[in-house]
Motif scaffolding. Structure first.
Motif, mmCIF file in Angstrom:
data_model
loop_
_atom_site.group_PDB
_atom_site.id
_atom_site.type_symbol
_atom_site.label_atom_id
_atom_site.label_comp_id
_atom_site.label_asym_id
_atom_site.label_seq_id
_atom_site.Cartn_x
_atom_site.Cartn_y
_atom_site.Cartn_z
ATOM 1 N N PRO A 45 0.811 -1.225 0.000
ATOM 2 C CA PRO A 45 0.000 0.000 0.000
ATOM 3 C C PRO A 45 0.842 1.272 0.000
ATOM 4 C CG PRO A 45 -0.152 -1.099 2.138
ATOM 5 C CD PRO A 45 0.600 -2.021 1.219
ATOM 6 N N LEU A 46 1.968 1.260 0.689
ATOM 7 C CA LEU A 46 2.853 2.424 0.685
ATOM 8 C C LEU A 46 3.401 2.674 -0.719
ATOM 9 C CD1 LEU A 46 4.894 1.675 3.944
ATOM 10 C CD2 LEU A 46 3.047 3.343 3.668
ATOM 11 N N CYS A 47 3.703 1.604 -1.436
ATOM 12 C CA CYS A 47 4.257 1.719 -2.788
ATOM 13 C C CYS A 47 3.195 2.171 -3.782
ATOM 14 C CB CYS A 47 4.858 0.398 -3.223
ATOM 15 S SG CYS A 47 6.165 -0.172 -2.103
ATOM 16 N N ALA A 48 1.990 1.640 -3.667
ATOM 17 C CA ALA A 48 0.906 2.063 -4.568
ATOM 18 C C ALA A 48 0.619 3.548 -4.386
ATOM 19 C CB ALA A 48 -0.340 1.232 -4.305
ATOM 20 N N THR A 116 7.768 0.072 12.920
ATOM 21 C CA THR A 116 8.203 1.283 13.614
ATOM 22 C C THR A 116 7.001 2.214 13.708
ATOM 23 O OG1 THR A 116 8.784 2.544 11.630
ATOM 24 C CG2 THR A 116 10.487 1.081 12.529
ATOM 25 N N PRO A 117 7.032 3.173 14.585
ATOM 26 C CA PRO A 117 5.915 4.128 14.652
ATOM 27 C C PRO A 117 5.664 4.830 13.315
ATOM 28 C CG PRO A 117 7.246 4.306 16.625
ATOM 29 C CD PRO A 117 7.979 3.379 15.693
ATOM 30 N N ARG A 118 6.742 5.200 12.610
ATOM 31 C CA ARG A 118 6.577 5.871 11.316
ATOM 32 C C ARG A 118 5.921 4.951 10.295
ATOM 33 N NH1 ARG A 118 11.647 8.607 8.562
ATOM 34 N NH2 ARG A 118 12.494 6.555 8.950
ATOM 35 N N VAL A 119 6.327 3.685 10.242
ATOM 36 C CA VAL A 119 5.738 2.734 9.294
ATOM 37 C C VAL A 119 4.256 2.543 9.605
ATOM 38 C CG1 VAL A 119 5.737 0.322 8.528
ATOM 39 C CG2 VAL A 119 7.907 1.545 8.796
ATOM 40 N N ILE A 120 3.931 2.365 10.867
ATOM 41 C CA ILE A 120 2.530 2.177 11.264
ATOM 42 C C ILE A 120 1.701 3.399 10.880
ATOM 43 C CG2 ILE A 120 0.985 1.892 13.252
ATOM 44 C CD1 ILE A 120 3.350 0.188 14.483
ATOM 45 N N LYS A 121 2.232 4.584 11.146
ATOM 46 C CA LYS A 121 1.536 5.832 10.824
ATOM 47 C C LYS A 121 1.332 5.973 9.307
ATOM 48 C CE LYS A 121 2.547 10.753 11.064
ATOM 49 N NZ LYS A 121 3.511 11.722 11.603
ATOM 50 N N GLU A 122 2.393 5.749 8.536
ATOM 51 C CA GLU A 122 2.303 5.897 7.074
ATOM 52 C C GLU A 122 1.408 4.827 6.450
ATOM 53 O OE1 GLU A 122 3.278 8.506 5.303
ATOM 54 O OE2 GLU A 122 3.916 9.350 7.210
ATOM 55 N N THR A 123 1.436 3.622 6.977
ATOM 56 C CA THR A 123 0.556 2.563 6.478
ATOM 57 C C THR A 123 -0.897 2.896 6.779
ATOM 58 O OG1 THR A 123 2.320 0.927 6.750
ATOM 59 C CG2 THR A 123 0.071 0.081 6.552
ATOM 60 N N ALA A 124 -1.156 3.429 7.961
ATOM 61 C CA ALA A 124 -2.523 3.852 8.312
ATOM 62 C C ALA A 124 -2.995 4.960 7.375
ATOM 63 C CB ALA A 124 -2.583 4.312 9.768
ATOM 64 N N ARG A 125 -2.125 5.933 7.097
ATOM 65 C CA ARG A 125 -2.475 7.008 6.158
ATOM 66 C C ARG A 125 -2.812 6.450 4.776
ATOM 67 N NH1 ARG A 125 1.962 11.756 7.274
ATOM 68 N NH2 ARG A 125 0.973 12.568 9.145
ATOM 69 N N ALA A 126 -1.992 5.542 4.303
ATOM 70 C CA ALA A 126 -2.234 4.941 2.986
ATOM 71 C C ALA A 126 -3.548 4.177 2.973
ATOM 72 C CB ALA A 126 -1.073 4.023 2.602
ATOM 73 N N THR A 127 -3.796 3.420 4.017
ATOM 74 C CA THR A 127 -5.035 2.637 4.108
ATOM 75 C C THR A 127 -6.259 3.548 4.140
ATOM 76 O OG1 THR A 127 -3.850 0.867 5.248
ATOM 77 C CG2 THR A 127 -6.241 0.857 5.433
ATOM 78 N N LEU A 128 -6.183 4.637 4.898
ATOM 79 C CA LEU A 128 -7.299 5.583 4.959
ATOM 80 C C LEU A 128 -7.560 6.262 3.615
ATOM 81 C CD1 LEU A 128 -6.678 7.192 8.467
ATOM 82 C CD2 LEU A 128 -8.557 5.661 7.801
ATOM 83 N N LYS A 129 -6.540 6.311 2.760
ATOM 84 C CA LYS A 129 -6.710 6.872 1.422
ATOM 85 C C LYS A 129 -7.126 5.813 0.404
ATOM 86 C CE LYS A 129 -3.780 10.879 1.900
ATOM 87 N NZ LYS A 129 -2.804 11.728 1.258
ATOM 88 N N GLY A 130 -7.379 4.591 0.884
ATOM 89 C CA GLY A 130 -7.859 3.532 -0.001
ATOM 90 C C GLY A 130 -6.804 2.622 -0.575
ATOM 91 N N TYR A 131 -5.599 2.680 -0.061
ATOM 92 C CA TYR A 131 -4.522 1.800 -0.525
ATOM 93 C C TYR A 131 -4.414 0.627 0.433
ATOM 94 C CZ TYR A 131 -3.189 5.781 -3.400
ATOM 95 O OH TYR A 131 -3.192 6.819 -4.302
#
Length: 183
Positions: A45-48, A116-131
Motif C-alpha cells: 500500500p505504501l508503494c501504490a 516502527t511508529p513511522r511505518v505504522i503511521k504511514e501505512t494507516a495514512r495509505a489505508t485511509l486513502k484507499g490503498y
C-alpha cells in the motif's frame, strides 16, 4: 557499500513497462538527469500510494530536468499490466531477481525496519486513502532508495530509506533536481 554523490552509477539495461529500453548510465549522455526510485512491490500500500504521487507530479519532475524510473520487485509482465491499468506516465520496471537492487546496494531491513511508529503511521495514512495491501509479490522488508544520476553517469544525490516507509517526498526530490540541474 552504499553509493554516494560523486560516484559513477552502476550500469544497467532494462525494458520498462512501456516497452522502452533503458541503458544507464551510458545511455543518458545528452539527455535529462535520471531520477531512479526503488520501492518494494506492487502489492504494497505504501508503494501504490507512492506511485500515484510520483505520477501526479511527473510533469514537475520533467520540468526540473529529469526522467523518472521506478523499480519494483515484480515480474516485467506484472509491472507492464500495473502501469497500463494505472496509466502511469513514468518508466516502471520490474526487477523480480533484484539485480538492480543489488547493483545499487538497496538493502532489506529486519523487523525493526518494518514495525516502527513511522511505518505504522504511514501505512494507516495509505489505508485511509484507499490503498490496501494486495498480494505480497516481493520482500516485505525491502527498504526504498532514490538516486539522481547526471547525464555523464555520476550520482548527484542519493537517499537510502531507514525503514520501509522512508521515501523522499516529491517536493524534496524536485528541489534537489532544480538545485542540481539549475532548472
Amino acid at each position: 557499500m552504499k553509493l554516494e554523490a560523486g560516484m559513477r552509477a552502476p550500469s544497467f539495461e532494462v525494458q520498462d513497462a512501456h516497452g522502452k529500453m533503458w541503458r544507464a548510465p551510458e545511455g543518458l549522455e545528452g539527455n535529462n538527469h535520471l531520477l531512479l526510485i526503488f520501492l518494494r512491490h506492487l502489492g504494497c500500500p505504501l508503494c501504490a500510494k507512492r506511485l500515484d504521487e510520483i505520477a501526479a507530479d511527473y510533469p514537475k519532475f520533467q520540468a526540473a530536468g529529469a526522467d523518472v524510473m521506478v523499480v519494483v520487485e515484480a515480474t516485467r509482465e506484472r509491472a507492464r499490466s500495473y502501469a497500463a491499468k494505472k496509466g502511469l506516465p513514468m518508466a516502471l520496471t520490474g526487477d523480480k531477481e533484484k539485480n538492480l537492487y543489488r547493483g545499487y546496494s538497496v538493502e532489506t531491513g529486519g523487523l525493526t525496519s518494518f514495525i516502527t511508529p513511522r511505518v505504522i503511521k504511514e501505512t494507516a495514512r495509505a489505508t485511509l486513502k484507499g490503498y490496501f495491501h494486495g498480494k505480497p509479490e516481493g520482500n516485505e522488508l525491502q527498504k526504498p532508495a532514490e538516486f539522481i544520476i547526471s547525464p555523464d553517469g555520476k550520482i548527484q544525490w542519493a537517499h537510502y530509506g531507514e525503514d520501509i516507509s522512508d521515501s523522499t517526498g516529491n517536493d524534496e526530490l524536485i528541489a534537489q533536481l532544480k538545485t542540481i540541474t539549475g532548472k
